[in-house]
Design an enzyme around this catalytic site. Structure first.
Site, PDB file in Angstrom:
ATOM      1  N   ASP A  53     -69.072 -23.309 -16.920  1.00  7.85           N
ATOM      2  CA  ASP A  53     -70.441 -23.508 -17.529  1.00  7.85           C
ATOM      3  C   ASP A  53     -70.045 -22.514 -18.652  1.00  7.85           C
ATOM      4  OD1 ASP A  53     -71.729 -25.153 -15.759  1.00  7.85           O
ATOM      5  OD2 ASP A  53     -72.286 -23.622 -14.513  1.00  7.85           O
ATOM      6  N   TYR A 129     -62.554 -18.925  -7.034  1.00  6.43           N
ATOM      7  CA  TYR A 129     -63.490 -18.128  -7.907  1.00  6.43           C
ATOM      8  C   TYR A 129     -63.814 -16.650  -7.380  1.00  6.43           C
ATOM      9  CZ  TYR A 129     -64.737 -22.772 -10.298  1.00  6.43           C
ATOM     10  OH  TYR A 129     -65.008 -23.782 -11.097  1.00  6.43           O
TER      11      TYR A 129
END
Length: 264
Positions: A53, A129
């Site tokens: 994003d 992540y």
């Protein structure tokens, strides 16, 4: 056509995410495709392993693209110095050319030939992540773009207890910002480890895949638990009901980094 794989590092602060946009807004994919198009003499489309994003960073994003023989010839012609062209592979020329064209907040770490059937997203078997939080009263001006600067004291033990509820294979519909009825929201969260240092708290997620905003929503939920504003039971409620409203707020994008993409 020849298939090539890229390992890419980027600071996502000033970009509208990975994926190209019809509006023409700056994206990582858009910048790389534009550079490749100049080098190859015609448009080149790339596929990334994950669509990070706006504001999210990557240490080792993976992408692939294909070049025709005509594009490869054009790429070689763009390189000055016959000795350089002759002594370097197409992968070397892609690597050096892209890093010359791209802005300093996007860097190609590696360019290499890929198998004919390789696809960076479809062949990925897992991702890692990390989400970084800077503790209360430990504000770091140099990390302001890469960490959520916390204004509350967090109970890390309470966060760890709640995180344990999320491990394994679950329907994470309650932890994504948007989902499609045609696509499964079941994912396997293999590890969720919380590391604490003198100044930071780092959440490390490893799974077979992640839904839209899943890591940031889980992080936001755990932060609310650590701050005493939410209970461990709310995590179970979000899992059992699939209701987004049962989970916490979405953590800011700037603290999130795609670290690794795994393949068989």
């Amino acid at each position: 056509m020849s298939n090539y794989r890229l390992i890419i590092q980027y600071d996502g602060t000033r970009y509208h995410g990975w994926q190209r946009q019809k509006s023409g807004a700056d994206t990582i994919q858009g910048k790389i495709e534009s550079a490749l198009g100049k080098m190859a003499g015609s448009p080149v489309m790339i596929d990334g392993a994950g669509r990070t994003d706006a504001g999210v960073h990557a240490r080792a994003q993976v992408a692939n693209f294909r070049l025709t023989e005509k594009q490869i010839v054009h790429l070689r012609e763009q390189c000055q110095g016959a000795a350089f062209v002759e002594s370097h592979s197409v992968s070397d020329l892609i690597f050096s050319g892209l890093n010359a064209y791209l802005p300093e907040d996007i860097r190609i770490l590696k360019a290499e030939p890929a198998g004919e059937r390789f696809h960076s997203r479809l062949n990925a078997t897992g991702k890692i992540y990390e989400y970084r939080i800077t503790k209360k009263d430990c504000y770091n001006v140099f990390m302001r773009k890469y960490s959520w600067q916390m204004e509350e004291t967090l109970d890390v033990h309470a966060m760890e207890e709640a995180a344990a509820c999320l491990l394994g294979k679950h329907d994470f519909k309650g932890f994504c910002s948007k989902s499609s009825k045609k696509k499964s929201t079941v994912r396997n969260l293999q590890q969720l480890t919380i590391f604490e240092t003198a100044n930071d708290i780092v959440l490390r997620f490893e799974g077979d895949g992640f839904l839209h905003n899943m890591v940031r929503i889980i992080t936001g939920t755990l932060v609310e638990i650590g701050a005493g504003r939410r209970t461990r039971e709310s995590v179970l409620a979000a899992l059992n009901t699939g209701e987004r409203a049962m989970a916490g707020a979405t953590a800011p994008a700037k603290g999130l980094t795609l670290c690794e993409v795994h393949y068989m």
